[in-house]
Design an enzyme around this catalytic site. Sequence first.
Site, mmCIF file in Angstrom:
data_model
loop_
_atom_site.group_PDB
_atom_site.id
_atom_site.type_symbol
_atom_site.label_atom_id
_atom_site.label_comp_id
_atom_site.label_asym_id
_atom_site.label_seq_id
_atom_site.Cartn_x
_atom_site.Cartn_y
_atom_site.Cartn_z
ATOM 1 N N LYS A 218 -7.639 12.382 3.331
ATOM 2 C CA LYS A 218 -6.299 12.547 3.905
ATOM 3 C C LYS A 218 -5.904 14.021 3.933
ATOM 4 O O LYS A 218 -6.052 14.744 2.941
ATOM 5 C CB LYS A 218 -5.287 11.743 3.082
ATOM 6 C CG LYS A 218 -3.913 11.586 3.706
ATOM 7 C CD LYS A 218 -3.081 10.606 2.893
ATOM 8 C CE LYS A 218 -1.711 10.357 3.478
ATOM 9 N NZ LYS A 218 -0.963 9.358 2.691
ATOM 10 N N GLU B 268 -4.805 1.657 3.242
ATOM 11 C CA GLU B 268 -4.872 2.878 2.432
ATOM 12 C C GLU B 268 -4.789 2.529 0.945
ATOM 13 O O GLU B 268 -3.997 1.692 0.529
ATOM 14 C CB GLU B 268 -3.697 3.778 2.819
ATOM 15 C CG GLU B 268 -3.561 5.054 1.999
ATOM 16 C CD GLU B 268 -2.299 5.841 2.363
ATOM 17 O OE1 GLU B 268 -2.223 7.021 2.017
ATOM 18 O OE2 GLU B 268 -1.387 5.262 3.006
ATOM 19 N N GLY C 1 23.506 -13.917 -14.724
ATOM 20 C CA GLY C 1 24.880 -14.303 -14.961
ATOM 21 C C GLY C 1 25.512 -14.746 -13.656
ATOM 22 O O GLY C 1 25.549 -13.990 -12.686
ATOM 23 N N CYS D 148 -2.680 7.287 7.358
ATOM 24 C CA CYS D 148 -1.229 7.173 7.208
ATOM 25 C C CYS D 148 -0.493 8.413 7.731
ATOM 26 O O CYS D 148 -0.360 8.589 8.932
ATOM 27 C CB CYS D 148 -0.879 6.898 5.744
ATOM 28 S SG CYS D 148 0.788 6.204 5.513
#
Length: 552
Positions: A113, A45, A290, A149
């Site tokens: 879609k 997609e 760090g 999807c």
Amino acid sequence: MADTFRLTLAQLNPVVGDLAGNIAQARQAHAAGARAGADLVALPEMFATGYQTMDLGRKPAFVEDVMARVEALAHDLADGPALGIGAPYVEGTNLYNAYWILDGGKVTAVVKKQALPNDSVFDEKRVYHPAEPQGPVAIRGWRIGIPICEDAWHVGPTETLEESGAQMLFVPNGSPYHRAKHERRMNHMVARVVESGLPLAYLNMVGGQDDQVFDGTSFVLNPGGALAVLMPAFDAMVQTVEFARGADGVRCISDDKITLPGDYALDYRAMVESVRDYFAKTGFKKALLGMSGGVDSALTAAIAADALGPDNVRCVMLPSEYTSPHSLEDAEACAKALGCRYDYVPINGPRAAVTEALAPLFAGTEPGLTEENIQSRLRGLLLMALSNKFGEMLLTTGNKSEVAVGYATIYGDMAGGYNPLKDLYKMRVFETCRWRNANHDPAWMKGNGGEVIPPRIIDKPPSAELREDQKDEDSLPPYEVLDDILERLIEGEQSVGDCVAAGHDLETVKRIENLLYIAEYKRFQSAPGTRLTTRAFWLDRRYPIANRWRSA
């Protein structure tokens, strides 16, 4: 029609906005499919644009550019298999999330879609128009149903495809990872297969995009829901599968199933891939962080080393008079075990200068949290100076437990460009360190194997070491208690009463809920980080900064 259909699944990693690069990947996949004798080469997609584009997808010039490139690609691929590729499509005034079929030198079909997800990390209704129901697409004599999807998570689109003559289902996806996501996908797809009686091929992309990581794990199901093919998690690859028509209908005759690893392995891989791609896609090559001698910075260093290679990671110890000898030893031992560069920059001098500068204004006040935070902010200042000077992205190291309750210093240890641990609770940090010490896969881990995080780092009581004999539990409940409360408040959206009913102390829960809400302003200014759950801080969980409501 032919009795067999060969489908090449291109589980690849697009880059948002790199239209030329994404189209080049499509060409390479097409060539691989041609060599494998494919009828259709399929990409995920929105592969042409990368996913998710967010509001970039609303920019007319961007949409025009990608559509023109896909049309040109169709012209160039006149020979060989058909190609399916996700890209936007404009029809009239409507913009669609679409799937284009290119065959014989032209665009032969555009599927649009229908179901636009608009929760969690998705805002597709903001960008795209929902399509009307559509039937299957004819490809080389076969009728292929293509629910895109989210369409396949609902009954309607698949039912329409089955009723209009689809012989198989192909689902192109941009489905980001979260813990236990594969099981959810599989359950939905099995339901579609059982309802329709059709085989189904599910194709997902891989790679990191900002906070999201796409994990692949593409698969094929036969009628009845039996798994025929399962592709690896997070690996970019191209695989061809074959379907055959027989007396009992169409079935996948390929049989190639890997075994997925457990949650700790998948979460760790997601963090590694998110760092690797965030750096690659933003143009950075080196990281620094760090190194405190604590568990969070140790795990962050391991992730960075595995993502970028230890030669590209700088670990910096910035001790004060409150830094314990154990922390000094452990930080250096961890950096050396990982193979990373280790630098030592004491902050006593800068801290004395700041104390002297503020002394006239602070006169008559008692030292406290402000003085502790000065140490953290000095560390942030020095680390950002190294980042600016050497072009190394600073990784922040706060876990989800600390990010949730604001147990981190804004403009101090929160300074940086990316946070791999942002969605990982403290108790899972401990277990992930143990997992990493016991597991090493050189195929995707660039760091050293073996016990790279000294056990003392994992086992000692956590401390920020900003005052004498400080422990995290001086300010917070034990992490096993804190994490359970936070998971209930965040992932479960439970009330204070729900947490108390689960066995937690009322005043403790109310304090944690208040800390969660008042730390919202910090999270709005924090670095992005790997999404591992369905309630990650950023797009998954959107709360107001100014908010006076609390549970009764």
